[in-house]
Write an enzyme that holds these catalytic residues in place. Structure first.
Site, short mmCIF file in Angstrom:
data_model
loop_
_atom_site.label_atom_id
_atom_site.label_comp_id
_atom_site.label_asym_id
_atom_site.label_seq_id
_atom_site.Cartn_x
_atom_site.Cartn_y
_atom_site.Cartn_z
N ASP A 43 41.90 31.42 29.47
CA ASP A 43 42.15 31.01 28.09
C ASP A 43 43.52 31.50 27.61
OD1 ASP A 43 41.60 29.81 25.72
OD2 ASP A 43 40.20 31.31 24.99
N GLY A 44 44.10 30.76 26.68
CA GLY A 44 45.32 31.22 26.01
C GLY A 44 46.58 30.45 26.36
N ASN A 88 35.98 19.95 26.78
CA ASN A 88 37.42 19.70 26.66
C ASN A 88 37.77 18.22 26.50
OD1 ASN A 88 38.41 22.43 28.90
ND2 ASN A 88 38.27 22.39 26.67
N ARG A 103 37.70 36.96 31.16
CA ARG A 103 38.19 35.95 30.21
C ARG A 103 39.50 36.46 29.61
NH1 ARG A 103 35.28 31.91 26.18
NH2 ARG A 103 37.16 30.97 25.34
C1 FPP Z 1 42.40 27.23 27.89
O1 FPP Z 1 43.57 27.39 27.16
C2 FPP Z 1 42.72 26.64 29.17
C3 FPP Z 1 42.31 25.40 29.57
C4 FPP Z 1 41.48 24.52 28.73
C5 FPP Z 1 42.73 24.85 30.86
C6 FPP Z 1 43.00 25.77 31.99
C7 FPP Z 1 43.82 25.04 32.95
C8 FPP Z 1 44.82 25.52 33.70
C9 FPP Z 1 45.19 26.93 33.76
C10 FPP Z 1 45.67 24.61 34.52
C11 FPP Z 1 45.04 23.87 35.63
C12 FPP Z 1 44.09 24.62 36.49
C13 FPP Z 1 44.04 24.57 37.85
C14 FPP Z 1 42.91 25.20 38.55
C15 FPP Z 1 45.06 23.91 38.65
P1 FPP Z 1 43.67 26.75 25.70
O2 FPP Z 1 44.44 25.48 25.80
O3 FPP Z 1 42.32 26.61 25.08
O4 FPP Z 1 44.52 27.84 25.00
P2 FPP Z 1 44.43 28.27 23.46
O5 FPP Z 1 43.06 28.90 23.26
O6 FPP Z 1 45.52 29.27 23.36
O7 FPP Z 1 44.66 27.04 22.65
#
Ligand code: FPP
Length: 253
Positions: free
Chosen positions: A20-21, A68, A185
């Site tokens: 996350d983040g 998502n 997390r």
């Molecule tokens: C949460 O951050 C992260 C995700 C929804 C996606 C995670 C994906 C990746 C790290 C890239 C692809 C993965 C692989 C395995 C190749 P957020 O967007 O919710 O962040 P925020 O809470 O700061 O808005």
């Protein structure tokens, strides 16, 4: 205790990560959110490389939850695109590093090119024995449990372990069940967000304010050191001889 639940000192660990983040990391730098996801892929590479050195032989990453889909379409397309590119671009280095790639979750809503990239990566890396990397994609733990319940409802004498082993579905999604030893997390929130709810029944939980793109091998080492300090009891106590009093005895039988 679930299959292969592991004490902190031992190897053969299942670590699961809610990455996350990414969005906040990007926004803090005045960048669009997709730059955060792109930086997140670099973190994925670093952590996969570092994991075997900590006795981790199964790493499950939450890349895209079923919830998502409700993000703006451009962000969904961007995330799925990054995952597809990762599956293609990392295939050779996964084979070289002994990484076996698997994808868990539903494939029904994914486009054909992504489904193809998943199948190709799984086939090409199936002999990897150093570490299994499970990418959770269109994944919902509640949906997984519900689907298994529907499939197995008429199975006589179903045990906890039978259920667990058949949780991850039939066909391409089938993966052996492993309880999670440590759930990490990043990004400061402290919740499970429908990730591996059954598998985390006795997981140690590690929450860090570090945003995923900043999470590196040093942070993984710190999480593992903390994990190894924890005392896992799985609902029992340390084996000390305790006399059961007459009153307590009454309620036991
Ligand atoms: C949460 O951050 C992260 C995700 C929804 C996606 C995670 C994906 C990746 C790290 C890239 C692809 C993965 C692989 C395995 C190749 P957020 O967007 O919710 O962040 P925020 O809470 O700061 O808005």
């Amino acid at each position: 205790m679930g299959p292969r639940s592991t004490q902190p000192g031992r190897s053969s660990l299942h670590v699961a990560i809610i990455m996350d983040g990414n969005g906040r990391w990007a926004e803090a730098r005045g960048l669009p959110r997709w730059e955060g996801h792109r930086a997140g892929v670099t973190s994925v590479r670093r952590i996969v490389e570092a994991a075997p050195g900590h006795g981790i032989d199964l790493l499950t990453l939450y890349a895209f939850s079923s919830d998502n889909w409700s993000r703006p379409p451009e962000e969904v397309a961007n995330l799925l695109g990054l995952i597809g590119e990762f599956l293609e671009s990392e295939r050779a280095s996964c084979i070289e590093q002994g990484v076996r790639l698997r994808v868990i979750g539903s494939r029904a809503r994914l486009g054909e090119p992504l489904r193809h990239a998943i199948a190709a990566a799984e086939t090409a890396t199936h002999a990897g024995r150093t570490i299994e990397l499970r990418i959770a994609l269109d994944y919902s733990s509640r949906d997984t449990i519900l689907a298994a319940t529907r499939r197995l409802a008429r199975t006589r004498g179903l045990t906890r372990d039978d259920f667990a082993q058949r949780l991850n579905g039939e066909g391409t999604a089938r993966c052996a069940h492993r309880d999670v030893d440590l759930l990490i997390r990043t990004g400061g929130e402290q919740r499970l967000s429908d990730f591996l709810l059954w598998e985390c029944a006795y997981a140690e939980l590690f929450f860090t304010p570090t945003m995923w793109p900043d999470f590196g091998p040093g942070d993984l080492a710190a999480a593992m050191a903390e994990f190894r300090r924890r005392q896992r009891r799985f609902g029992a106590v340390q084996a000390l001889p305790i006399a059961v009093g007459a009153l307590t005895e009454h309620w036991l039988h």
